[in-house]
Design a protein around this motif. Structure first.
Motif, PDB file in Angstrom:
ATOM      1  N   THR A  45      27.605 -20.206  34.009  1.00 55.45           N
ATOM      2  CA  THR A  45      28.416 -20.368  32.798  1.00 55.45           C
ATOM      3  C   THR A  45      27.663 -21.122  31.706  1.00 55.45           C
ATOM      4  OG1 THR A  45      29.384 -22.353  33.790  1.00 55.45           O
ATOM      5  CG2 THR A  45      30.610 -20.287  34.043  1.00 55.45           C
ATOM      6  N   GLU A  46      26.411 -21.540  31.988  1.00 51.71           N
ATOM      7  CA  GLU A  46      25.640 -22.312  31.008  1.00 51.71           C
ATOM      8  C   GLU A  46      24.330 -21.644  30.604  1.00 51.71           C
ATOM      9  OE1 GLU A  46      25.094 -26.040  32.918  1.00 51.71           O
ATOM     10  OE2 GLU A  46      27.137 -26.732  32.520  1.00 51.71           O
ATOM     11  N   TRP A  47      23.916 -20.567  31.283  1.00 58.17           N
ATOM     12  CA  TRP A  47      22.658 -19.893  30.962  1.00 58.17           C
ATOM     13  C   TRP A  47      22.688 -18.484  31.537  1.00 58.17           C
ATOM     14  CZ3 TRP A  47      20.394 -18.095  35.300  1.00 58.17           C
ATOM     15  CH2 TRP A  47      20.709 -18.746  36.509  1.00 58.17           C
ATOM     16  N   GLU A  56      26.937 -20.357  26.747  1.00 58.03           N
ATOM     17  CA  GLU A  56      28.163 -20.614  27.497  1.00 58.03           C
ATOM     18  C   GLU A  56      28.978 -19.331  27.596  1.00 58.03           C
ATOM     19  OE1 GLU A  56      30.345 -23.881  25.892  1.00 58.03           O
ATOM     20  OE2 GLU A  56      28.696 -25.330  26.148  1.00 58.03           O
ATOM     21  N   GLU A 109      32.011 -17.100  30.234  1.00 57.02           N
ATOM     22  CA  GLU A 109      32.968 -17.134  31.331  1.00 57.02           C
ATOM     23  C   GLU A 109      32.438 -16.312  32.503  1.00 57.02           C
ATOM     24  OE1 GLU A 109      35.868 -18.852  31.537  1.00 57.02           O
ATOM     25  OE2 GLU A 109      35.214 -19.786  29.653  1.00 57.02           O
TER      26      GLU A 109
END
Length: 352
Positions: free
Chosen positions: A53-55, A127, A129
């Motif tokens: 969810t961050e990369w 970011e 989902e």
């Protein structure tokens, strides 16, 4: 103590290898000019990526290919445009090195350079989902394309990493001929799926919703489109293909397939420290040895190892079976000749 200097023989070998890489670069330059004179244009071939969810890890390759007329409505040309460069055409297409490729995903936009083989393999901070997303990729002179990306949720604790040849598909060829045959001769319609293996994979993703399925192979990026269609046609779960490139590097005659697998296994352990992987392979190459080493280094990241046992004929063609029978004591190992029997043994372990 000072490090010892390379021996004259070692220096000569390094120089020869370096010359091999420079020779390949020179050949690419000649082929690049020839292809462009014939009207070939850059084409971005997208591959499935993955991320958290961050990369995201974005994968693609830039090749020179004959342009497709967007006004041509023939089924054959539409199909080629949708599927990209395929089969032997993909293998003979000219890679475009050091070309800027723009990546747009999740509202972010970055520009990266393709490597000397035309490959882009980069991590983008963004970011998103959990679930499927798409990155838009393009370079100057090329039409934008979309690469699917699977985002793994933070609560996911299980995943699958699988070999391809003789694991999800029956190769039944001497190893020196596998790459040639798969690239130049067969298409996805002629390849034979391993009995019961697609059902095993489907049961795994149903038992572990949201889990990533990653196909890790020593095959070349050239065959990625064909392998993707094979997996889809035979109902394997969609997932990233982590392949490699052929040819010399600046310090090796050929890229190491074993090193490619080791590096990606370790990378996945670092990227997803909370995931325990089911490692699936066969006993005809180095899968057992590689998985054994990975399990010893990262026992907390291995749920189990499942090995497909080759038939006597397949083992001969594969160059024999692995000899080691001792495995990491902290990691469960199962083996069987097909996917159905492997599923039964995994069920006994509680993996299914």
């Amino acid at each position: 103590m000072l490090a010892s200097s390379p021996t004259p023989a070692g220096q000569r070998e390094h120089q020869v290898r370096h010359r091999a890489a420079r020779l390949e670069d020179r050949i690419h330059e000649i082929r690049d000019r020839w292809a462009r004179r014939r009207g070939h244009v850059p084409t971005v071939v997208p591959y499935t990526g993955y991320g958290s969810t961050e990369w995201v890890r974005v994968l693609c390759r830039v090749l020179l290919s004959r342009p497709v007329d967007p006004d041509d409505t023939s089924k054959r040309r539409r199909r080629r445009r949708e599927q990209g460069i395929r089969g032997w055409r993909s293998f003979t297409s000219v890679p475009v090195s050091d070309v800027p490729v723009v990546i747009e995903v999740g509202g972010s936009r970055i520009e990266v350079l393709a490597d000397r083989g035309g490959v882009v393999d980069t991590k983008v901070p963004v970011e998103l989902e959990p679930g499927w997303h798409r990155a838009t990729l393009y370079t100057e002179g090329a039409e934008p394309v979309e690469a699917p990306i699977w985002i793994v949720g933070p609560d996911v604790g299980f995943g699958v990493i699988s070999d391809v040849d003789d694991t999800v598909m029956v190769t039944a060829l001497p190893r020196p001929f596998v790459a040639f045959w798969n690239t130049f001769v067969l298409d996805e319609h002629a390849r034979i799926p391993t009995p019961g293996m697609a059902v095993l994979f489907e049961r795994l993703v149903r038992a572990h919703p949201g889990s990533p399925v990653i196909y890790l192979s020593t095959g070349a990026w050239n065959v990625a489109p064909t392998l993707t269609r094979f997996l889809s046609r035979n109902l394997y779960p969609v997932g990233p293909l982590l392949l490699t490139d052929w040819g010399p590097t600046h310090d090796r005659w050929f890229r190491s397939g074993r090193a490619h697998k080791q590096e990606n296994l370790r990378r996945l352990a670092e990227e997803f420290p909370d995931i325990r992987w089911l490692l699936i392979g066969d006993d005809g190459q180095h899968d057992e040895e590689l998985y054994e080493r990975f399990a010893l280094e990262h026992p907390e990241n291995v749920a189990a190892v499942a090995i497909r046992r080759l038939s006597a004929g397949e083992a001969v063609l594969a160059g024999g079976r692995t000899k080691g029978e001792q495995h990491a004591p902290s990691v469960p190992w199962v083996s069987a000749s097909d996917g159905s029997a492997i599923a039964d043994r995994l069920a006994d372990l509680g993996v299914l």
